[in-house]
Scaffold this motif. Structure first.
Motif, PDB file in Angstrom:
ATOM      1  N   LEU B 162       0.836  -1.202   0.000  1.00 25.56           N
ATOM      2  CA  LEU B 162       0.000   0.000   0.000  1.00 25.56           C
ATOM      3  C   LEU B 162       0.870   1.251   0.000  1.00 25.56           C
ATOM      4  O   LEU B 162       0.531   2.264  -0.600  1.00 25.56           O
ATOM      5  CB  LEU B 162      -0.864   0.019   1.259  1.00 25.56           C
ATOM      6  CG  LEU B 162      -1.980  -1.013   1.344  1.00 25.56           C
ATOM      7  CD1 LEU B 162      -2.550  -1.029   2.752  1.00 25.56           C
ATOM      8  CD2 LEU B 162      -3.059  -0.669   0.340  1.00 25.56           C
ATOM      9  N   GLN B 163       2.002   1.175   0.705  1.00 27.17           N
ATOM     10  CA  GLN B 163       2.887   2.339   0.796  1.00 27.17           C
ATOM     11  C   GLN B 163       3.511   2.639  -0.569  1.00 27.17           C
ATOM     12  O   GLN B 163       3.658   3.798  -0.942  1.00 27.17           O
ATOM     13  CB  GLN B 163       3.984   2.074   1.824  1.00 27.17           C
ATOM     14  CG  GLN B 163       3.463   1.922   3.231  1.00 27.17           C
ATOM     15  CD  GLN B 163       3.191   3.259   3.888  1.00 27.17           C
ATOM     16  OE1 GLN B 163       4.015   4.152   3.880  1.00 27.17           O
ATOM     17  NE2 GLN B 163       2.010   3.417   4.444  1.00 27.17           N
ATOM     18  N   GLU B 165       2.175   1.828  -3.463  1.00 24.06           N
ATOM     19  CA  GLU B 165       1.091   2.339  -4.304  1.00 24.06           C
ATOM     20  C   GLU B 165       0.822   3.801  -3.972  1.00 24.06           C
ATOM     21  O   GLU B 165       0.610   4.614  -4.869  1.00 24.06           O
ATOM     22  CB  GLU B 165      -0.182   1.522  -4.080  1.00 24.06           C
ATOM     23  CG  GLU B 165      -0.140   0.159  -4.726  1.00 24.06           C
ATOM     24  CD  GLU B 165      -1.471  -0.543  -4.665  1.00 24.06           C
ATOM     25  OE1 GLU B 165      -2.191  -0.324  -3.672  1.00 24.06           O
ATOM     26  OE2 GLU B 165      -1.789  -1.306  -5.586  1.00 24.06           O
ATOM     27  N   ALA B 166       0.828   4.119  -2.659  1.00 23.53           N
ATOM     28  CA  ALA B 166       0.589   5.505  -2.253  1.00 23.53           C
ATOM     29  C   ALA B 166       1.614   6.412  -2.909  1.00 23.53           C
ATOM     30  O   ALA B 166       1.275   7.471  -3.436  1.00 23.53           O
ATOM     31  CB  ALA B 166       0.665   5.630  -0.735  1.00 23.53           C
ATOM     32  N   GLY B 167       2.869   5.978  -2.881  1.00 25.11           N
ATOM     33  CA  GLY B 167       3.933   6.784  -3.488  1.00 25.11           C
ATOM     34  C   GLY B 167       3.697   6.988  -4.965  1.00 25.11           C
ATOM     35  O   GLY B 167       3.703   8.116  -5.462  1.00 25.11           O
ATOM     36  N   SER B 168       3.441   5.904  -5.703  1.00 27.94           N
ATOM     37  CA  SER B 168       3.312   6.096  -7.145  1.00 27.94           C
ATOM     38  C   SER B 168       2.029   6.834  -7.499  1.00 27.94           C
ATOM     39  O   SER B 168       1.999   7.568  -8.476  1.00 27.94           O
ATOM     40  CB  SER B 168       3.450   4.779  -7.917  1.00 27.94           C
ATOM     41  OG  SER B 168       2.761   3.761  -7.291  1.00 27.94           O
ATOM     42  N   ALA B 169       0.970   6.676  -6.690  1.00 26.08           N
ATOM     43  CA  ALA B 169      -0.258   7.417  -6.989  1.00 26.08           C
ATOM     44  C   ALA B 169      -0.057   8.915  -6.804  1.00 26.08           C
ATOM     45  O   ALA B 169      -0.797   9.717  -7.347  1.00 26.08           O
ATOM     46  CB  ALA B 169      -1.402   6.938  -6.101  1.00 26.08           C
ATOM     47  N   LEU B 170       0.969   9.306  -6.021  1.00 28.74           N
ATOM     48  CA  LEU B 170       1.237  10.732  -5.835  1.00 28.74           C
ATOM     49  C   LEU B 170       2.246  11.237  -6.855  1.00 28.74           C
ATOM     50  O   LEU B 170       2.752  12.346  -6.741  1.00 28.74           O
ATOM     51  CB  LEU B 170       1.773  10.984  -4.428  1.00 28.74           C
ATOM     52  CG  LEU B 170       0.741  10.858  -3.308  1.00 28.74           C
ATOM     53  CD1 LEU B 170       1.426  10.922  -1.970  1.00 28.74           C
ATOM     54  CD2 LEU B 170      -0.292  11.954  -3.424  1.00 28.74           C
ATOM     55  N   GLY B 171       2.562  10.405  -7.817  1.00 31.68           N
ATOM     56  CA  GLY B 171       3.493  10.839  -8.850  1.00 31.68           C
ATOM     57  C   GLY B 171       4.942  10.769  -8.418  1.00 31.68           C
ATOM     58  O   GLY B 171       5.798  11.423  -9.002  1.00 31.68           O
ATOM     59  N   LEU B 172       5.229   9.990  -7.369  1.00 31.35           N
ATOM     60  CA  LEU B 172       6.617   9.827  -6.955  1.00 31.35           C
ATOM     61  C   LEU B 172       7.228   8.670  -7.735  1.00 31.35           C
ATOM     62  O   LEU B 172       6.555   7.674  -7.979  1.00 31.35           O
ATOM     63  CB  LEU B 172       6.693   9.528  -5.453  1.00 31.35           C
ATOM     64  CG  LEU B 172       6.092  10.586  -4.536  1.00 31.35           C
ATOM     65  CD1 LEU B 172       5.991  10.059  -3.123  1.00 31.35           C
ATOM     66  CD2 LEU B 172       6.957  11.834  -4.559  1.00 31.35           C
ATOM     67  N   ARG B 174       9.778   5.455  -8.342  1.00 32.80           N
ATOM     68  CA  ARG B 174      10.037   4.321  -7.465  1.00 32.80           C
ATOM     69  C   ARG B 174      11.195   4.631  -6.510  1.00 32.80           C
ATOM     70  O   ARG B 174      11.151   4.291  -5.335  1.00 32.80           O
ATOM     71  CB  ARG B 174      10.383   3.093  -8.305  1.00 32.80           C
ATOM     72  CG  ARG B 174      10.346   1.847  -7.447  1.00 32.80           C
ATOM     73  CD  ARG B 174      10.874   0.644  -8.146  1.00 32.80           C
ATOM     74  NE  ARG B 174      10.424   0.476  -9.505  1.00 32.80           N
ATOM     75  CZ  ARG B 174      10.132  -0.710 -10.025  1.00 32.80           C
ATOM     76  NH1 ARG B 174      10.184  -1.768  -9.278  1.00 32.80           N
ATOM     77  NH2 ARG B 174       9.797  -0.810 -11.290  1.00 32.80           N
ATOM     78  N   VAL B 181       9.964   6.884   1.587  1.00 28.36           N
ATOM     79  CA  VAL B 181       8.793   6.278   2.218  1.00 28.36           C
ATOM     80  C   VAL B 181       9.124   4.896   2.784  1.00 28.36           C
ATOM     81  O   VAL B 181       8.930   4.630   3.967  1.00 28.36           O
ATOM     82  CB  VAL B 181       7.616   6.168   1.217  1.00 28.36           C
ATOM     83  CG1 VAL B 181       6.442   5.476   1.874  1.00 28.36           C
ATOM     84  CG2 VAL B 181       7.228   7.545   0.717  1.00 28.36           C
ATOM     85  N   ALA B 185      10.212   3.895   6.854  1.00 31.75           N
ATOM     86  CA  ALA B 185       9.257   3.041   7.562  1.00 31.75           C
ATOM     87  C   ALA B 185       9.913   1.743   8.011  1.00 31.75           C
ATOM     88  O   ALA B 185       9.487   1.127   8.983  1.00 31.75           O
ATOM     89  CB  ALA B 185       8.056   2.745   6.665  1.00 31.75           C
TER      90      ALA B 185
END
Lengths: 279, 294
Positions: B162-163, B165-172, B174, B181, B185
């Motif tokens: 999920l983390q 996915e969260a990153g890539s959904a924000l345009g970050l 890999r 991120v 963690a």
């Protein structure tokens, strides 16, 4: 034949010669289209998970994608901002602002800042509430404290979370409740000022009260964002969305105004699904 | 026999087996500590060893052990981190990944004395490093690398997708997601892994006998210029560590108080390793708490 009894209950609205599919054709002169797909096909390996997903989404409206598990609705949604890259093969066109974003030449990282996404389970970063929102911005060079402060407040207000967390912005986001975390994730997506917000069952992991708060948030956001939401909850789709698309076995069976889908569906299959006969 | 009785018997047997394991550990620790702790003193911990007369200490060996440990960690941590990031975040199933994984597995199952002999032939003889801290540190790196890589990889794998996915959904990208991120963690569990592996490295003897050497020349603790031969920091000097010292005096020690020195040194070694183990848990838990609350 005289004693041929049809066991299938067909709604009174469904006529004998009902179509097998109905896709609302959004006339460009009447509606502003935010994003649309053409000949979309998604393969997992050799398995065709989604075919013929041709849909247009109107700007500043909420569109629900409904259908049973495995019907392809999430696959469709995740293709829209290329989250399926590396997971599945997506063929066809996804038109956004006149550009096909399903090509190699597209900078997916930049594109995803315009088309944000929120997932089923809240996934805040192991950072403070404040940093959860500002992180992606600082990575793109927004560093002025005042500007960041403003964005944090605005996006938290938009996500209806500001009043609950304004005094503890430096607290770890992992300490938030599920509903709060989900609204934080929405705020985090809004901080990038996207055009389109994709939500993959955003409230299915939440209790009814948090779920209602998320729904209220989405209705508020409608004025400024185009929202596409996958949901298993038919009441939710009926309550918040303007358009609804019904997916079945990797195909869009019916796409129309929500009130039409839920009151007078044109396809028998849709009627069966929304009246709970399967799925 | 009914199900209830069977369950009772099974539970009893399992309890007994676990008890035996714990008992073995406690008995061993008690034996070493009871024999060794009475010999411990500030003098014993700080003064150099004596070869022929009584009253020698383990000061230089203790220092050597820590110095080697730190050097080995400085060399192996970045490599292990890079390999773990590759394996967990970037690698796709394929020939290359399989080869890397197999290599790591084989490397981790090599007996440490073989690693030591390899280090002797390659670094000590071929590269003319001599019996030195440098040779020892490189040998320890070979010994430590696979275990550390595996432990960091496990730490990264524990961070839910999920983390990412969260990153890539924000345009970050890999890379941005991994560095900003995933790694933060994973820090608590990475730190736990590093400290645990430090404990293992600290107690390692076989890989060092033929690389860091079996002698501990006198050091001048006032001289911190790493280029001077008597400086503690000089990486080219031979450096017998605590674990090697225990092995050596037990096989060929001729000082009159050899059993006392051996018992004391063993106790120190065990205490340090235990400290590493307990602090690993503590530090990990503390970091995790810090990340997830206030």
């Amino acid at each position: 034949m005289a004693n041929n009894i049809d066991l299938k209950p067909v709604s009174e609205f469904i006529s004998e010669n009902a179509p097998e599919r109905f896709i609302y054709d959004m006339p460009a002169e009447k509606h502003e289209v935010a994003i649309s797909t053409k000949n979309l096909q998604v393969f997992y390996g050799d398995n065709l998970a989604l075919s013929e997903g041709d849909l247009s989404f109107e700007r500043y409206k909420i569109t629900s994608l409904i259908g049973a598990s495995g019907s392809g609705k999430s696959t469709f949604l995740r293709s829209l901002n290329r989250m399926n890259d590396g997971v599945a093969t997506v063929k066809g066109n996804i038109m956004y602002r006149g550009v096909d974003i399903n090509t190699k030449a597209i900078d997916v990282y930049e594109m995803r800042r315009h088309i944000g996404m929120v997932f089923q389970r809240p996934n805040p970063f192991a950072k403070s509430i404040y940093n959860n929102i500002t992180f992606a911005l600082t990575q793109r060079g927004v560093t002025k404290k005042q500007e960041l402060d403003e964005i944090v407040e605005t996006s938290l207000r938009q996500a209806a979370l500001w009043d609950e967390v304004k005094d503890e912005l430096n607290k770890s986001a992992l300490a938030l409740s599920g509903g709060q975390a989900q609204r934080l994730v929405i705020a985090r997506a809004l901080a990038l000022k996207p055009d389109i917000l994709l939500l993959d069952e955003p409230s299915s992991a939440l209790d009814p009260i948090s779920s209602a708060q998320v729904e209220d948030t989405l209705l508020e956001l409608k004025n400024k964002y185009t929202i596409i939401i996958v949901t298993h909850n038919m009441q939710q789709a009926a309550r918040i969305s303007d358009y609804t698309a019904f997916f079945h076995m990797g195909k869009v069976i019916e796409y129309d105004l929500t009130r039409k889908i839920f009151t007078r569906p044109k396809v028998a299959l849709t009627n069966d699904y929304i009246s709970g006969n399967f799925g | 026999m009914n199900a209830k009785t069977a369950d009772k018997i099974a539970t009893g047997v399992i309890y007994a087996i676990s008890g035996i394991v714990a008992l073995i550990l406690i008995a061993m620790l008690a034996f070493i500590l009871v024999r060794g702790v009475p010999h411990l003193s500030w003098h014993f911990l700080t003064s150099p060893a004596k070869a022929f007369e009584a009253g020698g200490g383990i000061g230089i060996q203790l220092f050597n052990s820590f110095y080697l440990l730190i050097l080995a960690m400085i060399i192996s941590f970045p490599i292990a981190l890079g390999a773990a990031i590759y394996l967990n975040e970037y690698a796709r199933k394929g020939k290359f990944t399989t080869i890397v994984r197999t290599a790591i597995e084989i490397l981790s199952s090599l007996p440490s004395v073989v690693v030591g002999l390899f280090g002797f032939l390659l670094f000590v003889v071929k590269f003319h490093f001599g019996f030195s801290i440098l040779s020892g540190a490189v040998a320890l790196t070979l010994f430590n690398l696979p275990l550390l890589t595996r432990s960091i990889e496990t730490s990264l794998a524990q961070i839910p997708n999920l983390q990412r996915e969260a990153g890539s959904a924000l345009g970050l990208s890999r890379w941005e997601t991994v560095i900003h991120v995933i790694l933060p963690a994973a820090v608590p569990s990475i730190v736990t892994g590093v400290v645990l592996s430090a404990g293992r490295v600290f107690g390692e003897a076989a890989a060092l006998i033929y690389t860091a050497g079996q002698s501990a020349p006198a050091l001048n603790f006032a001289d911190w210029n790493p280029f001077n031969i008597s400086s503690p920091l000089n990486p080219m000097r031979p450096a017998e560590t605590l674990a090697v010292h225990i092995w050596k005096i037990n096989s060929e020690g001729i000082m009159p108080d050899v059993s006392a020195v051996s018992a004391g040194a063993s106790a120190v070694l065990i205490i340090v390793v235990l400290l590493f183990n307990f602090s690993a848990r503590k530090i990990g838990a503390r970091l995790h708490q810090k990340l997830t609350s206030a």
